[in-house]
Write an enzyme that holds these catalytic residues in place. Structure first.
Site, PDB file in Angstrom:
ATOM      1  N   ASP A   1       2.838  76.689  32.641  1.00  0.00           N
ATOM      2  CA  ASP A   1       2.501  75.733  33.696  1.00  0.00           C
ATOM      3  C   ASP A   1       0.998  75.712  33.978  1.00  0.00           C
ATOM      4  O   ASP A   1       0.505  74.802  34.643  1.00  0.00           O
ATOM      5  CB  ASP A   1       3.223  76.128  35.001  1.00  0.00           C
ATOM      6  CG  ASP A   1       4.444  75.264  35.260  1.00  0.00           C
ATOM      7  OD1 ASP A   1       4.494  74.141  34.728  1.00  0.00           O
ATOM      8  OD2 ASP A   1       5.325  75.718  36.002  1.00  0.00           O
TER       9      ASP A   1
ATOM     10  N   LYS B   1      13.998  69.379  30.607  1.00  0.00           N
ATOM     11  CA  LYS B   1      13.164  70.345  29.883  1.00  0.00           C
ATOM     12  C   LYS B   1      14.000  71.036  28.817  1.00  0.00           C
ATOM     13  O   LYS B   1      13.571  71.211  27.681  1.00  0.00           O
ATOM     14  CB  LYS B   1      12.575  71.377  30.859  1.00  0.00           C
ATOM     15  CG  LYS B   1      11.447  70.805  31.702  1.00  0.00           C
ATOM     16  CD  LYS B   1      11.061  71.679  32.880  1.00  0.00           C
ATOM     17  CE  LYS B   1      10.022  70.955  33.738  1.00  0.00           C
ATOM     18  NZ  LYS B   1       9.713  71.604  35.001  1.00  0.00           N
TER      19      LYS B   1
ATOM     20  N   GLN C   1      10.685  77.107  38.053  1.00  0.00           N
ATOM     21  CA  GLN C   1      10.693  75.767  38.626  1.00  0.00           C
ATOM     22  C   GLN C   1      10.349  75.812  40.118  1.00  0.00           C
ATOM     23  O   GLN C   1      10.942  76.579  40.877  1.00  0.00           O
ATOM     24  CB  GLN C   1      12.080  75.127  38.397  1.00  0.00           C
ATOM     25  CG  GLN C   1      12.202  73.707  38.879  1.00  0.00           C
ATOM     26  CD  GLN C   1      11.316  72.739  38.088  1.00  0.00           C
ATOM     27  OE1 GLN C   1      11.233  72.799  36.874  1.00  0.00           O
ATOM     28  NE2 GLN C   1      10.650  71.839  38.791  1.00  0.00           N
TER      29      GLN C   1
END
Ligand code: NAP
Length: 281
Positions: free
Chosen positions: A118, A51, A95
């Site tokens: 997200d 990422k 995460q």
């Protein structure tokens, strides 16, 4: 047709890189993505590294905050609140999975929903299911972009989604409904998965069982999107038996090189969208 997610993701990143330059010339600022990693889960470390790499490649302000596994929950929540107020941060991603002592739900709900790249915040989940504008979870968003590369008009197609997780199956279902598909959502208690799959024009497999979907489960000419990433002795495999299913499907994603690269590209895209919304207020 093998759907080349690597190539499609690279093209998306190229477009995003151009967009970032344009946004900089308009607002004299660039979108910023902050990723928080707690602990040292090996796959998470790899995802976060990728990422960071791709965020930098397209010119985002990218930051990774790393904490030890014994981090106190309140330290994490305070950091998120600080990032929520920081204008340089357009997107915040924590995460997952988190260590057990940290309440995942509290963490997700603390992130400002306008920075929720997200798409897990209840406001974004609600907006997506109501058909309103929202941040869309990256993997299902990537799947729907791949589907649209094969077939622009999904009106009336029968889609079977295998798996009902908040991460994949449920948001995927919403996206397919938005495209006017008739959707069957299946899970571990589904009585006859093979029969359900045989009715599908589109199969989205997001289960976590290596090669679950066999060649004789798939109708001739169906489109098959394989979300699964399973480590086996013979390497990474999906939830679909690629060798068998590629003989009957009209189009299929490989693993690796299908959905995976799209997930990160969509994360970058969500960050750019969050920036645009924040700056156009
Ligand atoms: P998850 O949260 O474990 O959910 C799995 C789903 O599959 C559940 O809804 C479960 O049903 C269902 N299921 C389990 N066994 C089944 C069976 N025999 N038949 C039908 N359904 C069954 O998994 P996830 O997070 O959605 O991830 C799914 C897969 O995608 C994993 O391999 C993961 O590594 C991969 N993944 C890939 C990406 C990417 O970027 N490509 C991103 C995220 C995840 P119940 O609800 O009844 O338990």
């Amino acid at each position: 047709m093998i759907i080349d997610g690597k190539e499609i993701a690279a093209a998306l990143r190229k477009d995003l890189k151009k967009k970032v330059v344009e946004l900089k010339s308009i607002y004299n600022a660039v979108p910023g993505l902050t990723v928080i990693l707690v602990g040292d889960d090996a796959p998470s470390k790899i995802y976060v590294k990728n990422k960071e790499k791709f965020a930098k490649e397209i010119g985002l302000n990218s930051e990774v905050i790393r904490y030890p596994a014994d981090l106190e929950e309140k330290v994490l929540l305070n950091k998120i609140n600080e990032l929520n107020k920081d204008n340089k941060v357009s997107g915040i991603l924590v995460q997952l999975p988190l260590p057990k002592h940290i309440d995942k739900r509290k963490v997700i709900e603390t992130i400002d929903y306008g920075k929720d790249v997200d798409g897990f915040h209840p406001i974004n989940v609600g907006n997506l299911s109501s058909g309103y504008e929202s941040s869309i979870p990256c993997t299902p968003l990537g799947c729907s972009l791949l589907l649209k590369k094969v077939e622009k008009n999904l009106n009336g197609k029968h889609a079977v989604v295998i798996g009902r997780s908040n991460l994949n199956g449920k948001p995927m279902t919403q996206l397919l409904l938005k495209e006017n598909c008739t959707v069957t959502i299946t899970h571990s208690k589904t009585k006859d998965l093979k029969i359900e799959c045989l009715r599908a024009d589109i199969i989205i497999a997001a289960v976590g069982i290596p090669k679950l979907v066999k060649g004789d489960w798939v109708k001739n000419g169906a489109i098959v999107i394989d979300v699964g990433i399973n480590k086996t002795d013979s390497g990474l495999v999906g939830d679909v038996d690629f060798d068998e299913v590629s003989k009957v499907a009209k189009a299929i994603t490989p693993v690796p090189g299908g959905v995976g690269p799209m997930t990160i590209a969509c994360l970058l895209s969500n960050t750019v969208e969050c920036f645009k919304k924040a700056y156009s207020k």
